[in-house]
Design a protein around this motif. Structure first.
Motif, PDB file in Angstrom:
ATOM      1  N   SER A  66       0.826  -1.201   0.000  1.00 50.70           N
ATOM      2  CA  SER A  66       0.000   0.000   0.000  1.00 50.70           C
ATOM      3  C   SER A  66       0.868   1.262   0.000  1.00 50.70           C
ATOM      4  O   SER A  66       1.917   1.300   0.646  1.00 50.70           O
ATOM      5  CB  SER A  66      -0.890   0.015   1.245  1.00 50.70           C
ATOM      6  N   PRO A  67       0.426   2.310  -0.690  1.00 46.64           N
ATOM      7  CA  PRO A  67       1.135   3.580  -0.614  1.00 46.64           C
ATOM      8  C   PRO A  67       0.862   4.321   0.704  1.00 46.64           C
ATOM      9  O   PRO A  67       1.508   5.310   1.012  1.00 46.64           O
ATOM     10  CB  PRO A  67       0.576   4.369  -1.799  1.00 46.64           C
ATOM     11  N   CYS A  68      -0.095   3.816   1.479  1.00 49.06           N
ATOM     12  CA  CYS A  68      -0.456   4.458   2.746  1.00 49.06           C
ATOM     13  C   CYS A  68       0.624   4.192   3.796  1.00 49.06           C
ATOM     14  O   CYS A  68       1.332   3.198   3.733  1.00 49.06           O
ATOM     15  CB  CYS A  68      -1.796   3.931   3.239  1.00 49.06           C
ATOM     16  N   ARG A  69       0.727   5.109   4.753  1.00 47.47           N
ATOM     17  CA  ARG A  69       1.720   5.006   5.827  1.00 47.47           C
ATOM     18  C   ARG A  69       1.077   5.383   7.155  1.00 47.47           C
ATOM     19  O   ARG A  69       0.237   6.275   7.204  1.00 47.47           O
ATOM     20  CB  ARG A  69       2.898   5.959   5.564  1.00 47.47           C
ATOM     21  N   ALA A  70       1.536   4.703   8.210  1.00 51.12           N
ATOM     22  CA  ALA A  70       1.083   5.025   9.567  1.00 51.12           C
ATOM     23  C   ALA A  70       2.089   5.971  10.207  1.00 51.12           C
ATOM     24  O   ALA A  70       3.291   5.855   9.984  1.00 51.12           O
ATOM     25  CB  ALA A  70       0.963   3.745  10.395  1.00 51.12           C
ATOM     26  N   ALA A  71       1.582   6.894  10.996  1.00 46.73           N
ATOM     27  CA  ALA A  71       2.443   7.845  11.701  1.00 46.73           C
ATOM     28  C   ALA A  71       1.930   8.017  13.124  1.00 46.73           C
ATOM     29  O   ALA A  71       0.732   8.114  13.345  1.00 46.73           O
ATOM     30  CB  ALA A  71       2.444   9.196  10.987  1.00 46.73           C
ATOM     31  N   THR A  72       2.848   8.009  14.082  1.00 45.03           N
ATOM     32  CA  THR A  72       2.467   8.264  15.468  1.00 45.03           C
ATOM     33  C   THR A  72       2.653   9.747  15.759  1.00 45.03           C
ATOM     34  O   THR A  72       3.602  10.365  15.298  1.00 45.03           O
ATOM     35  CB  THR A  72       3.315   7.434  16.456  1.00 45.03           C
ATOM     36  N   GLU A  73       1.708  10.289  16.526  1.00 40.77           N
ATOM     37  CA  GLU A  73       1.774  11.667  17.011  1.00 40.77           C
ATOM     38  C   GLU A  73       2.061  12.686  15.915  1.00 40.77           C
ATOM     39  O   GLU A  73       2.781  13.659  16.124  1.00 40.77           O
ATOM     40  CB  GLU A  73       2.782  11.754  18.149  1.00 40.77           C
ATOM     41  N   THR A  94      -2.174   7.984   6.507  1.00 42.41           N
ATOM     42  CA  THR A  94      -2.408   8.803   5.328  1.00 42.41           C
ATOM     43  C   THR A  94      -2.010   8.014   4.093  1.00 42.41           C
ATOM     44  O   THR A  94      -1.110   7.178   4.146  1.00 42.41           O
ATOM     45  CB  THR A  94      -1.608  10.124   5.369  1.00 42.41           C
ATOM     46  N   CYS A  95      -2.688   8.302   2.997  1.00 44.17           N
ATOM     47  CA  CYS A  95      -2.354   7.685   1.715  1.00 44.17           C
ATOM     48  C   CYS A  95      -1.830   8.744   0.748  1.00 44.17           C
ATOM     49  O   CYS A  95      -1.624   8.470  -0.433  1.00 44.17           O
ATOM     50  CB  CYS A  95      -3.570   6.971   1.137  1.00 44.17           C
ATOM     51  N   ALA A  96      -1.617   9.959   1.240  1.00 44.61           N
ATOM     52  CA  ALA A  96      -1.094  11.042   0.422  1.00 44.61           C
ATOM     53  C   ALA A  96       0.395  10.807   0.149  1.00 44.61           C
ATOM     54  O   ALA A  96       1.082  10.172   0.957  1.00 44.61           O
ATOM     55  CB  ALA A  96      -1.288  12.378   1.140  1.00 44.61           C
ATOM     56  N   PRO A  97       0.893  11.308  -0.974  1.00 49.12           N
ATOM     57  CA  PRO A  97       2.334  11.169  -1.257  1.00 49.12           C
ATOM     58  C   PRO A  97       3.172  11.790  -0.145  1.00 49.12           C
ATOM     59  O   PRO A  97       2.774  12.771   0.483  1.00 49.12           O
ATOM     60  CB  PRO A  97       2.508  11.938  -2.570  1.00 49.12           C
ATOM     61  N   ASP A  98       4.324  11.191   0.099  1.00 55.19           N
ATOM     62  CA  ASP A  98       5.220  11.682   1.143  1.00 55.19           C
ATOM     63  C   ASP A  98       5.808  13.027   0.740  1.00 55.19           C
ATOM     64  O   ASP A  98       6.260  13.202  -0.390  1.00 55.19           O
ATOM     65  CB  ASP A  98       6.347  10.669   1.372  1.00 55.19           C
ATOM     66  N   ASP A  99       5.756  13.967   1.648  1.00 57.42           N
ATOM     67  CA  ASP A  99       6.343  15.285   1.428  1.00 57.42           C
ATOM     68  C   ASP A  99       7.283  15.556   2.595  1.00 57.42           C
ATOM     69  O   ASP A  99       6.831  15.818   3.711  1.00 57.42           O
ATOM     70  CB  ASP A  99       5.251  16.354   1.356  1.00 57.42           C
ATOM     71  N   PRO A 100       8.599  15.473   2.372  1.00 61.47           N
ATOM     72  CA  PRO A 100       9.545  15.641   3.480  1.00 61.47           C
ATOM     73  C   PRO A 100       9.496  17.006   4.147  1.00 61.47           C
ATOM     74  O   PRO A 100       9.961  17.165   5.268  1.00 61.47           O
ATOM     75  CB  PRO A 100      10.914  15.381   2.832  1.00 61.47           C
ATOM     76  N   ASP A 101       8.904  17.995   3.489  1.00 60.34           N
ATOM     77  CA  ASP A 101       8.826  19.337   4.065  1.00 60.34           C
ATOM     78  C   ASP A 101       7.510  19.589   4.800  1.00 60.34           C
ATOM     79  O   ASP A 101       7.331  20.644   5.407  1.00 60.34           O
ATOM     80  CB  ASP A 101       9.004  20.387   2.969  1.00 60.34           C
ATOM     81  N   ALA A 102       6.579  18.636   4.738  1.00 62.58           N
ATOM     82  CA  ALA A 102       5.271  18.832   5.363  1.00 62.58           C
ATOM     83  C   ALA A 102       5.400  18.839   6.884  1.00 62.58           C
ATOM     84  O   ALA A 102       6.102  18.019   7.458  1.00 62.58           O
ATOM     85  CB  ALA A 102       4.308  17.746   4.921  1.00 62.58           C
TER      86      ALA A 102
END
Length: 197
Positions: A66-73, A94-102
């Protein structure tokens, strides 16, 4: 710069909150209607559950490619009053593309909060904030003092008035990410199900 409201309270925007260095302690905060709200320190069981859920969910997403990723906090911004509200759920997907600056987690589809006795009321009060995010499909509240959970699932664009109650013998089904697991497995390494030695 923090603006002064007519009521006399200091008000802060999300942008100001993201630039704020905190109060000089290790206290974590959320932004609630322009006011920083301290988040209570988590219990050990709360922390174990957070790790277990992150491991299980992220493992599932990786296994299915899956392109989705889990993130804590990771901070999320509600759809309502978004200029003065920011919440920090225990876990979000989230399943949005990864944005390192977000600086914010974009378009979460699943939000998970672990309920602790000391802050259950405040945590539950975040339901409206999470439900107002257009991309959110499910909101899961997990108990930390017993094996149990409540799942709020958007259906045809609307939120039902009552959650799905999940008990110790039930399966947790997260349709937003195509995942199912016996709820007891989430608690497997906690004192809530571990047998004494």
């Amino acid at each position: 710069m923090v603006a002064v409201r007519k009521s006399g309270f200091l008000g802060m925007t999300v942008a100001e909150f993201l630039d704020w260095n905190g109060d000089g302690t290790d206290t974590r905060y959320e932004l609630v209607n322009g006011e920083p709200r301290a988040m209570a320190p988590a219990s050990a069981t709360h922390a174990y559950l957070q790790v277990a859920l992150a491991r299980l969910i992220e493992g599932h997403l990786i296994d299915r490619g899956s392109p989705c990723r889990a993130a804590t906090e990771a901070p999320v911004v509600p759809g309502l009053s978004s200029n003065v509200n920011l919440r920090v759920p225990d876990l979000a997907v989230t399943c949005a593309p990864d944005d390192p600056d977000a600086r914010l987690l974009p378009d979460p589809v699943l939000i998970v909060e672990i309920l602790s006795p000391g802050n259950e009321r405040e945590t539950r009060s975040n339901l409206w904030a999470y439900a107002s995010i257009p991309s959110v499909q499910e909101i899961l509240f997990v108990q930390s003092t017993r094996v149990g959970a409540e799942l709020h699932r958007r259906c045809n664009g609307d939120w039902p008035t009552e959650p799905i109650i999940i008990g110790p013998d039930d399966e947790l089904v997260l349709a937003s990410i195509g995942y199912r697991v016996p709820l007891i497995q989430v608690y497997a390494r906690t004192k809530l199900v571990r047998q004494p030695d």
